[in-house]
Design an enzyme around this catalytic site. Structure first.
Site, PDB file in Angstrom:
ATOM      1  N   TRP A   1       0.860  -1.187   0.000  1.00 15.47           N
ATOM      2  CA  TRP A   1       0.000   0.000   0.000  1.00 15.47           C
ATOM      3  C   TRP A   1       0.896   1.237   0.000  1.00 15.47           C
ATOM      4  O   TRP A   1       1.766   1.386   0.870  1.00 15.47           O
ATOM      5  CB  TRP A   1      -0.885  -0.047   1.244  1.00 15.47           C
ATOM      6  CG  TRP A   1      -1.828   1.091   1.417  1.00 15.47           C
ATOM      7  CD1 TRP A   1      -2.693   1.603   0.507  1.00 15.47           C
ATOM      8  CD2 TRP A   1      -2.031   1.844   2.627  1.00 15.47           C
ATOM      9  NE1 TRP A   1      -3.422   2.634   1.053  1.00 15.47           N
ATOM     10  CE2 TRP A   1      -3.026   2.799   2.353  1.00 15.47           C
ATOM     11  CE3 TRP A   1      -1.471   1.794   3.897  1.00 15.47           C
ATOM     12  CZ2 TRP A   1      -3.471   3.704   3.304  1.00 15.47           C
ATOM     13  CZ3 TRP A   1      -1.916   2.693   4.845  1.00 15.47           C
ATOM     14  CH2 TRP A   1      -2.897   3.636   4.557  1.00 15.47           C
TER      15      TRP A   1
ATOM     16  N   ASP B   1      -0.546  -5.417   9.199  1.00  9.97           N
ATOM     17  CA  ASP B   1      -1.601  -4.483   8.832  1.00  9.97           C
ATOM     18  C   ASP B   1      -2.780  -5.317   8.342  1.00  9.97           C
ATOM     19  O   ASP B   1      -2.712  -5.966   7.296  1.00  9.97           O
ATOM     20  CB  ASP B   1      -1.103  -3.543   7.730  1.00  9.97           C
ATOM     21  CG  ASP B   1      -2.116  -2.462   7.372  1.00  9.97           C
ATOM     22  OD1 ASP B   1      -3.236  -2.489   7.923  1.00  9.97           O
ATOM     23  OD2 ASP B   1      -1.789  -1.603   6.538  1.00  9.97           O
TER      24      ASP B   1
ATOM     25  N   ALA C   1      -6.446  -4.802   7.266  1.00  9.25           N
ATOM     26  CA  ALA C   1      -7.437  -3.785   6.922  1.00  9.25           C
ATOM     27  C   ALA C   1      -8.690  -4.371   6.291  1.00  9.25           C
ATOM     28  O   ALA C   1      -9.661  -3.645   6.063  1.00  9.25           O
ATOM     29  CB  ALA C   1      -6.826  -2.764   5.965  1.00  9.25           C
TER      30      ALA C   1
ATOM     31  N   LYS D   1     -13.386  -0.890   6.164  1.00  6.28           N
ATOM     32  CA  LYS D   1     -13.947  -1.752   5.125  1.00  6.28           C
ATOM     33  C   LYS D   1     -14.995  -2.712   5.677  1.00  6.28           C
ATOM     34  O   LYS D   1     -16.119  -2.775   5.186  1.00  6.28           O
ATOM     35  CB  LYS D   1     -12.833  -2.542   4.431  1.00  6.28           C
ATOM     36  CG  LYS D   1     -11.919  -1.689   3.559  1.00  6.28           C
ATOM     37  CD  LYS D   1     -10.859  -0.977   4.370  1.00  6.28           C
ATOM     38  CE  LYS D   1      -9.890  -0.202   3.508  1.00  6.28           C
ATOM     39  NZ  LYS D   1      -8.912   0.561   4.317  1.00  6.28           N
TER      40      LYS D   1
END
Length: 393
Positions: free
Chosen positions: A127, A208, A210, A243
């Site tokens: 990302w 991470d 997400a 999300k």
């Protein structure tokens, strides 16, 4: 003073959004922005979130500050969602953050305090904001190979060879599930091999996560995180609610730090200190909604059911696109799209081909050929498939 400032690099995704909005073509397709959309092109408010907001409106009596670390109930609920029973509570320190981005920023700040000479090992690709934040903080970065552009799968042999160079005091940044931007993920055995390597090198994992619930399921998507948490003495976890709860604009996330129980009090105090330095008190509205949903059996069941509908919808679009491309190309070379998980897949196209998709077909995706599966619907999948073949991908 302000006259000395220099223009900063434009965010490529935000630039793409601007170009898409300015395009007058009515049949244009936006596959660039990293936001879930339903078949009507809308990012909906989830049913459980709507219900929780109505309940909160009735019972909330104050808008005073929350604690520096956020509400304990939120932190506990997020730790349970991500970690399950993988670790004991006396290892867990956590704070609420402004989204997953805030969690990543605070994690990097924590690393910089605890290990000023640390190198942060980052997947190639990752990302973009990971790299942007690390550069802004002046931290050392080392890329490790991750994605094979020919097979569109994880190049695990190369990844492990590179990560063998990490050392104690360094941080290895991993994607918990639904790798952004590739969609290619580690298998269970590969996660175990990564844990073995981290134990050997002494490097600290930072995960991470997400997109929990967007890949193979809520529990399945946390398998890698929980394995690492149970095996390694120290772990940093940046979790986002944007999300899987659909509350992008509420900026709701959490940073979880796992340590030896003897170090927990100092770690928790340092996390609260970093919150105070950066934004004092974290946002609470989204965090309170998440807490209500996770702690209420009826709301949680409704949320989990709708999240599963979202996940299965994206899987269906993946399978449809792979089938359409198989028909259009006469080959199975796009089968990886059905194997990837999450919102994204990286096509492995050249920048010139991505540009042709935009100019000739009105199809917008990030320049590295990351496409957002959730930007499609059953009608636009065949259009995309024909365009991909037409530009020579």
């Amino acid at each position: 003073m302000l006259g000395t400032l220099k223009p900063q690099p434009a965010d490529k995704i935000l630039m793409l959004i601007g170009q898409f909005k300015a395009d007058p073509r009515k049949d244009k397709i936006d596959l660039g922005v990293g936001v879930y959309k339903n078949a009507d092109g809308v990012t909906p408010v989830m049913r459980a979130v709507k219900t929780a907001e109505k309940q909160l409106w009735e019972v909330e009596t104050t808008k005073s500050y929350t604690g520096l670390a956020g509400e304990p109930e939120f932190n506990a609920a997020m730790a349970a969602l991500v970690l399950g029973d993988a670790v004991s509570a006396d290892r867990i320190s956590s704070v609420a953050t402004p989204g997953g981005t805030g969690a990543c920023r605070q994690a990097f700040e924590l690393v910089r305090m605890a290990s000023p000479d640390a190198t942060v090992w980052v997947s190639d690709p990752t990302w973009p904001n990971h790299l942007s934040i690390l550069k802004h903080l002046g931290m050392k970065v080392q890329m490790y190979r991750y994605f094979d552009n020919d097979t569109r799968a994880v190049d695990f042999t190369a990844m492990m060879a590179d990560l063998a160079g990490a050392k104690a005091g360094d941080v290895v940044l991993l994607h918990g599930c639904c790798h952004n931007p590739t969609g290619a993920n580690l298998t269970g055995p590969e996660w175990r091999a990564v844990a073995d390597l981290l134990e050997k090198t002494g490097a600290t994992p930072m995960i991470d996560i997400a997109y929990q619930g967007f890949g193979d399921g809520l529990e399945e998507d946390a398998t890698g995180v929980r394995l690492i948490a149970s095996r390694l003495p120290e772990v940093l976890i940046a979790a986002s609610c944007s999300k899987n709860f659909g509350i992008y604009r509420e900026r709701t996330g959490a940073l979880i730090a796992l340590s030896d129980p003897a170090n927990r009090e100092v770690t928790q105090g340092t996390l609260a200190y970093l919150n105070r330095q950066n934004y004092s008190f974290p946002p609470d509205h989204g965090a309170r909604l998440v807490t209500m949903i996770l702690n209420d059996p009826a709301l949680r069941a409704d949320w989990a059911n709708e999240l599963e509908e979202v996940r299965l919808g994206m899987l269906s679009l993946r399978e449809q696109l792979a089938q359409e491309l198989q028909k259009a190309s006469g080959s199975d070379r796009f089968g990886f799209i059905a194997q990837h998980r999450g919102m994204f897949s990286r096509l492995g196209a050249a920048p010139e081909q991505v540009e042709r998709l935009k100019t000739e077909h009105g199809i917008y995706m990030v320049g590295d050929s990351r496409l957002n599966i959730a930007g499609l619907n059953a009608k636009t999948v065949p259009i995309l498939a024909r365009a991909i073949i037409d530009v020579g991908i």
